[in-house]
Scaffold this motif. Sequence first.
Motif, mmCIF file in Angstrom:
data_model
loop_
_atom_site.group_PDB
_atom_site.id
_atom_site.type_symbol
_atom_site.label_atom_id
_atom_site.label_comp_id
_atom_site.label_asym_id
_atom_site.label_seq_id
_atom_site.Cartn_x
_atom_site.Cartn_y
_atom_site.Cartn_z
ATOM 1 N N VAL A 139 -1.418 5.383 -9.477
ATOM 2 C CA VAL A 139 -1.601 4.129 -8.821
ATOM 3 C C VAL A 139 -1.669 2.975 -9.788
ATOM 4 O O VAL A 139 -1.461 2.031 -9.662
ATOM 5 N N LEU A 143 -9.032 6.643 -1.279
ATOM 6 C CA LEU A 143 -7.612 5.827 -1.359
ATOM 7 C C LEU A 143 -7.810 4.131 -1.554
ATOM 8 O O LEU A 143 -7.548 3.635 -2.659
ATOM 9 N N ALA A 190 1.618 2.756 -3.298
ATOM 10 C CA ALA A 190 0.357 3.532 -3.894
ATOM 11 C C ALA A 190 0.667 4.862 -3.308
ATOM 12 O O ALA A 190 0.436 5.908 -3.941
ATOM 13 N N SER A 213 -1.666 -6.166 -10.284
ATOM 14 C CA SER A 213 -3.263 -6.599 -10.729
ATOM 15 C C SER A 213 -3.064 -7.932 -11.462
ATOM 16 O O SER A 213 -3.936 -8.665 -11.396
ATOM 17 N N TYR A 215 0.241 -0.506 -9.909
ATOM 18 C CA TYR A 215 -0.311 -1.634 -9.320
ATOM 19 C C TYR A 215 -0.367 -2.550 -10.792
ATOM 20 O O TYR A 215 -0.895 -3.454 -10.563
ATOM 21 N N VAL A 245 -7.290 1.935 -5.160
ATOM 22 C CA VAL A 245 -6.312 0.986 -4.967
ATOM 23 C C VAL A 245 -7.218 -0.544 -5.633
ATOM 24 O O VAL A 245 -6.586 -1.113 -6.312
ATOM 25 N N THR A 246 -8.389 -0.318 -5.211
ATOM 26 C CA THR A 246 -9.212 -1.372 -5.499
ATOM 27 C C THR A 246 -9.489 -1.427 -7.241
ATOM 28 O O THR A 246 -9.281 -2.472 -7.772
ATOM 29 N N LEU A 275 0.824 -1.171 0.039
ATOM 30 C CA LEU A 275 -0.011 -0.046 0.011
ATOM 31 C C LEU A 275 0.879 1.444 0.316
ATOM 32 O O LEU A 275 0.684 2.326 -0.602
ATOM 33 N N LEU A 318 -6.206 -2.355 -8.735
ATOM 34 C CA LEU A 318 -5.882 -3.958 -8.527
ATOM 35 C C LEU A 318 -6.627 -4.583 -9.433
ATOM 36 O O LEU A 318 -6.513 -5.777 -9.901
#
Lengths: 143, 147
Positions: free
Chosen positions: B82, B134, B75, B90, B86, B138-139, B72, B142
């Motif tokens: 991001v 955030l 990120a 991912s 990632y 991030v979700t 994390l 990914l």
Amino acid sequence: MSLTATDKAHVKAIWSKAGGKAEEIGAEALGRMLEVFPQTKTYFSHYADLSVKSTQVRTHGKKIIDAITSAVNHIDEITGTLSSLSTLHANTLRVDPANFKLLSHTILVVLALYFPADFTPEVHLAVDKFLARVSHVLTDKYR
Amino acid sequence: MVHWTDEERQAITSIWAEVNVEEAGHQALTRVLVVYPWTQRYFSTFGNVSNATAIAGNHMVRAHGKRVVVALGDAIKNLDNVKATYAKLSELHSEKLHVDPENFKLLGETLIISLAAQFGAAFTPDIQAAWQKLMAVVTAALSKQYY
């Protein structure tokens, strides 16, 4: 995902602490939901102030927590206990069902914030299941 | 590209400076495995993860939680990119680990809850909002390489 006897015990235990701070916890949970998920503000266009400190938010937050308290106190008859609230949500309020998860999330956040030692993973699990059950009952008459 | 206000950047970095990475990761991952037990399906090689006590005491869970929160940090160091940061991660989650992206949301939620438990009132609504944003970013990052 029905409530086990252990779940019920955990819910009652943490709520015995939370119920006494109904206004603070309610204001925080509701206020945080309005801020973190701004789409929820659409249900409160008649409120002047949507912050955690707002009198309207505090009053309404307390109302919500008090209703949940009555469900905790009648945890074996949630459907009956919340029946008129269920009708209200279905016929009058018609809050989109997706929003119950959002408020449930902020309630969990606030419980963790206020009671970090008591809000263990097992208690978190129990309250999450309980709030899902409450949400289900409140949306039960929608269609 | 995600637009971050100065306040949001500040909210993220100020909390990040105080986070106990190992503890936060442990808390968050433990809660995922306890609160959403079906997620245990991804951890069959971790030994005993069948009950709360076993999960909380499991060294592999602790190590993995730490790894996730350390990632994390990448990120957070690259808030303006991001998705690119990632991309490989991912692909890994999709192609090798076969993780349902729904799980990213679950971990995001339990991390927020773990931060609330650590920081208490200092985890203000504004700060929570920035961190929830955030977690959403991030979700999305990914999930990006899934097809």
